[in-house]
Design a protein around this motif. Structure first.
Motif, PDB file in Angstrom:
ATOM      1  N   PHE A 185       0.830  -1.204   0.000  1.00 24.90           N
ATOM      2  CA  PHE A 185       0.000   0.000   0.000  1.00 24.90           C
ATOM      3  C   PHE A 185       0.868   1.260   0.000  1.00 24.90           C
ATOM      4  CE2 PHE A 185      -2.703  -3.366   1.460  1.00 24.90           C
ATOM      5  CZ  PHE A 185      -3.935  -3.089   0.880  1.00 24.90           C
ATOM      6  N   CYS A 186       2.022   1.176  -0.637  1.00 29.90           N
ATOM      7  CA  CYS A 186       2.845   2.367  -0.809  1.00 29.90           C
ATOM      8  C   CYS A 186       2.153   3.293  -1.807  1.00 29.90           C
ATOM      9  CB  CYS A 186       4.249   1.984  -1.294  1.00 29.90           C
ATOM     10  SG  CYS A 186       4.325   1.500  -3.031  1.00 29.90           S
ATOM     11  N   PRO A 187       2.579   4.548  -1.912  1.00 29.02           N
ATOM     12  CA  PRO A 187       1.900   5.472  -2.833  1.00 29.02           C
ATOM     13  C   PRO A 187       1.835   4.963  -4.267  1.00 29.02           C
ATOM     14  CG  PRO A 187       3.284   6.700  -1.318  1.00 29.02           C
ATOM     15  CD  PRO A 187       3.562   5.245  -1.058  1.00 29.02           C
ATOM     16  N   ALA A 188       2.896   4.336  -4.745  1.00 28.47           N
ATOM     17  CA  ALA A 188       2.887   3.840  -6.119  1.00 28.47           C
ATOM     18  C   ALA A 188       1.856   2.734  -6.302  1.00 28.47           C
ATOM     19  CB  ALA A 188       4.273   3.338  -6.508  1.00 28.47           C
ATOM     20  N   CYS A 189       1.734   1.868  -5.309  1.00 27.20           N
ATOM     21  CA  CYS A 189       0.746   0.783  -5.413  1.00 27.20           C
ATOM     22  C   CYS A 189      -0.675   1.331  -5.303  1.00 27.20           C
ATOM     23  CB  CYS A 189       0.999  -0.268  -4.344  1.00 27.20           C
ATOM     24  SG  CYS A 189       2.355  -1.399  -4.758  1.00 27.20           S
ATOM     25  N   CYS A 190      -0.881   2.300  -4.428  1.00 34.26           N
ATOM     26  CA  CYS A 190      -2.218   2.894  -4.312  1.00 34.26           C
ATOM     27  C   CYS A 190      -2.633   3.551  -5.627  1.00 34.26           C
ATOM     28  CB  CYS A 190      -2.248   3.896  -3.156  1.00 34.26           C
ATOM     29  SG  CYS A 190      -2.181   3.123  -1.517  1.00 34.26           S
ATOM     30  N   ALA A 191      -1.688   4.181  -6.304  1.00 40.95           N
ATOM     31  CA  ALA A 191      -1.984   4.759  -7.618  1.00 40.95           C
ATOM     32  C   ALA A 191      -2.315   3.665  -8.621  1.00 40.95           C
ATOM     33  CB  ALA A 191      -0.799   5.583  -8.101  1.00 40.95           C
ATOM     34  N   ALA A 192      -1.588   2.558  -8.562  1.00 47.49           N
ATOM     35  CA  ALA A 192      -1.854   1.440  -9.472  1.00 47.49           C
ATOM     36  C   ALA A 192      -3.213   0.814  -9.191  1.00 47.49           C
ATOM     37  CB  ALA A 192      -0.746   0.405  -9.362  1.00 47.49           C
ATOM     38  N   TYR A 193      -3.594   0.748  -7.908  1.00 48.88           N
ATOM     39  CA  TYR A 193      -4.931   0.240  -7.572  1.00 48.88           C
ATOM     40  C   TYR A 193      -6.001   1.141  -8.191  1.00 48.88           C
ATOM     41  CZ  TYR A 193      -2.763  -2.776  -4.002  1.00 48.88           C
ATOM     42  OH  TYR A 193      -2.006  -3.716  -3.338  1.00 48.88           O
ATOM     43  N   ARG A 194      -5.827   2.453  -8.057  1.00 51.49           N
ATOM     44  CA  ARG A 194      -6.815   3.372  -8.617  1.00 51.49           C
ATOM     45  C   ARG A 194      -6.955   3.177 -10.121  1.00 51.49           C
ATOM     46  NH1 ARG A 194      -4.407   7.009  -4.965  1.00 51.49           N
ATOM     47  NH2 ARG A 194      -3.099   7.904  -6.615  1.00 51.49           N
ATOM     48  N   GLU A 195      -5.830   3.039 -10.803  1.00 44.17           N
ATOM     49  CA  GLU A 195      -5.875   2.819 -12.248  1.00 44.17           C
ATOM     50  C   GLU A 195      -6.594   1.519 -12.590  1.00 44.17           C
ATOM     51  OE1 GLU A 195      -1.951   2.956 -13.792  1.00 44.17           O
ATOM     52  OE2 GLU A 195      -1.569   5.032 -13.157  1.00 44.17           O
ATOM     53  N   ALA A 196      -6.539   0.553 -11.685  1.00 40.65           N
ATOM     54  CA  ALA A 196      -7.200  -0.732 -11.910  1.00 40.65           C
ATOM     55  C   ALA A 196      -8.647  -0.721 -11.429  1.00 40.65           C
ATOM     56  CB  ALA A 196      -6.423  -1.845 -11.202  1.00 40.65           C
ATOM     57  N   GLY A 197      -9.118   0.428 -10.937  1.00 43.25           N
ATOM     58  CA  GLY A 197     -10.492   0.519 -10.463  1.00 43.25           C
ATOM     59  C   GLY A 197     -10.709  -0.045  -9.079  1.00 43.25           C
ATOM     60  N   VAL A 198      -9.637  -0.162  -8.307  1.00 39.39           N
ATOM     61  CA  VAL A 198      -9.714  -0.704  -6.947  1.00 39.39           C
ATOM     62  C   VAL A 198      -9.554   0.442  -5.950  1.00 39.39           C
ATOM     63  CG1 VAL A 198      -8.593  -2.209  -5.249  1.00 39.39           C
ATOM     64  CG2 VAL A 198      -8.822  -2.960  -7.626  1.00 39.39           C
ATOM     65  N   ASN A 199     -10.462   0.538  -4.996  1.00 43.29           N
ATOM     66  CA  ASN A 199     -10.380   1.533  -3.938  1.00 43.29           C
ATOM     67  C   ASN A 199      -9.380   1.038  -2.894  1.00 43.29           C
ATOM     68  OD1 ASN A 199     -11.002   2.804  -1.301  1.00 43.29           O
ATOM     69  ND2 ASN A 199     -12.601   3.858  -2.469  1.00 43.29           N
ATOM     70  N   ALA A 200      -8.232   1.727  -2.795  1.00 46.74           N
ATOM     71  CA  ALA A 200      -7.163   1.250  -1.924  1.00 46.74           C
ATOM     72  C   ALA A 200      -7.579   1.244  -0.457  1.00 46.74           C
ATOM     73  CB  ALA A 200      -5.915   2.105  -2.110  1.00 46.74           C
ATOM     74  N   ALA A 201      -8.348   2.241  -0.030  1.00 49.27           N
ATOM     75  CA  ALA A 201      -8.779   2.294   1.369  1.00 49.27           C
ATOM     76  C   ALA A 201      -9.699   1.125   1.698  1.00 49.27           C
ATOM     77  CB  ALA A 201      -9.484   3.625   1.643  1.00 49.27           C
ATOM     78  N   GLN A 202     -10.629   0.830   0.811  1.00 50.83           N
ATOM     79  CA  GLN A 202     -11.527  -0.301   1.033  1.00 50.83           C
ATOM     80  C   GLN A 202     -10.760  -1.622   0.999  1.00 50.83           C
ATOM     81  OE1 GLN A 202     -14.737  -0.017  -1.790  1.00 50.83           O
ATOM     82  NE2 GLN A 202     -15.550   1.876  -0.883  1.00 50.83           N
ATOM     83  N   LEU A 203      -9.779  -1.715   0.093  1.00 46.09           N
ATOM     84  CA  LEU A 203      -8.960  -2.929   0.019  1.00 46.09           C
ATOM     85  C   LEU A 203      -8.190  -3.112   1.314  1.00 46.09           C
ATOM     86  CD1 LEU A 203      -7.616  -5.302  -1.465  1.00 46.09           C
ATOM     87  CD2 LEU A 203      -5.967  -3.651  -2.407  1.00 46.09           C
TER      88      LEU A 203
END
Length: 372
Positions: free
Chosen positions: A190-208
């Motif tokens: 859940f580093c910033p780069a991964c959170c950005a990648a989650y967003r691009e994939a349509g995944v809400n990082a906070a919910q994940l």
């Protein structure tokens, strides 16, 4: 049969008999550590020492300022500026080719963007490949080894996602066993780069993050938790697959830009289960980049199943075998296992480890290869 064996530079440098001893095993090449993580290693036959302590991840060949950004430090526990090169030269003199053993995202004592789990804990042993600086670092490692004229191939270990499971001195983490699915969740970053990648994939990082913590907290508290949403897990796994595929593709592209000869081997340590985050990185065999010549799958337990699960994707599959009694291996049973993995489709074997093995182990390894 394509047979190789793993070697550390300190097994050969300073030991005039080492190269001939390795050649006597009947291997075609030795895979020698070029970039490697921290370790404590026994050297049972070396004339100058019995234990080597590699205090941190290090380069065993000159790097200098080969690229900007993250750079591996030079090792300081084996005398010499290019102990990888000294090892390769000694092996060549004995008729044994050298492959470079390059550990990528598994590091120790290394300052860089690390994996950050759902609780905010940093895994300082695991670089996060979603970060551009880690991608540049991996490509830099590939470039440095590819330009070496003294190697006939390269094996990349931990080239992808490396996660929670980390063999470390005095580990105290086995009190609560985690399933493979739980290991996957505990390895999510859940580093910033991964959170950005989650967003691009349509995944809400906070919910994940909340879902991961809820599922793992149930295990840590000894109760049955809710089933983790399968669709969410698939979306996350797909994102991580794309990130790791990008890393491997960039590394292979760099190697092949310098070494286009198909006889120059480019292999990955792999597990044919994409969600696994170990040194033998979980990956989808169908997405291996063009220019990859092979994968090394872990068969240390003596089963040919990892080979059978990996063949049929246009690359050679090599069985990694454990030849050390003290680590739980069965050197006397190697000939049988070699037969099993070859029957399952293995193009060859990679045996661990010429320097760590005892005298009886080496005799058994040599006999098994001769029988094969």
């Amino acid at each position: 049969m394509d047979a190789g064996i793993y070697v550390y530079p300190w097994d050969v440098v300073g030991d005039p008999a080492a190269a001939e001893r390795i050649a006597g095993l009947g291997v075609g090449h030795a895979t020698v550590a070029a970039f490697y993580h921290a370790t404590r290693a026994l050297t049972p036959r070396h004339p100058a020492h019995r234990v080597i302590v590699a205090e941190r991840s290090a380069a065993y060949l000159p790097v200098g300022s080969a690229w900007s950004g993250l750079l591996p430090e030079a090792q300081g526990w084996v005398p010499g500026q290019d102990v990888f090169g000294e090892t390769a030269s000694a092996l060549a003199g004995a008729g044994v080719a050298t492959h470079a053993w390059v550990v990528v995202d598994h590091v120790d004592g290394f300052d860089g963007p690390h994996v950050v789990n759902a609780y905010g804990d940093v895994y300082p042993w695991a670089l996060c490949p979603a970060n551009e600086s880690v991608l540049e670092y991996a490509v830099g490692l590939a470039a440095v080894v590819a330009e070496r004229p003294d190697i006939a191939g390269v094996e990349f270990e931990a080239a992808g996602w490396y996660g929670f499971d980390h063999l470390n001195q005095h580990d105290k983490v086995a009190g609560i066993p985690l399933s493979e699915d739980e290991q996957f969740l505990f390895s999510l970053c859940f580093c910033p780069a991964c959170c950005a990648a989650y967003r691009e994939a349509g995944v809400n990082a906070a919910q994940l993050r909340s879902a991961v913590r809820a599922r793992l907290d149930a295990t840590f508290e000894g109760r049955v938790g809710a089933v983790f949403d399968a669709d969410l897990g698939d979306a996350v796994a797909a994102m991580r697959g794309r990130v790791a595929d990008r890393l491997r593709e960039a590394m292979v592209r760099e190697v092949r830009s310098q070494r286009s000869d198909p006889g120059f081997a480019v292999s990955f340590h792999a597990t044919p289960r994409p969600r696994v985050s170990l040194a033998n990185t979980g990956l989808d065999m169908a997405t291996l980049p063009s220019g990859t010549s092979g994968v090394v799958v872990n068969c240390w337990k003596g089963s040919a199943e990892p080979v059978a699960a990996s063949v049929g994707h246009g690359v050679d599959v090599y069985a990694g075998l454990l030849g050390i009694r003290g680590m739980g291996g069965d050197p006397d049973g190697l000939a049988r296992v070699i037969g099993d993995v070859r029957a399952a489709g293995a193009a060859g074997v990679r045996i661990y480890h010429a320097g760590l093995a005892g005298a009886d182990d080496l005799t058994a390894i040599g006999k098994a290869l001769a029988d094969a």
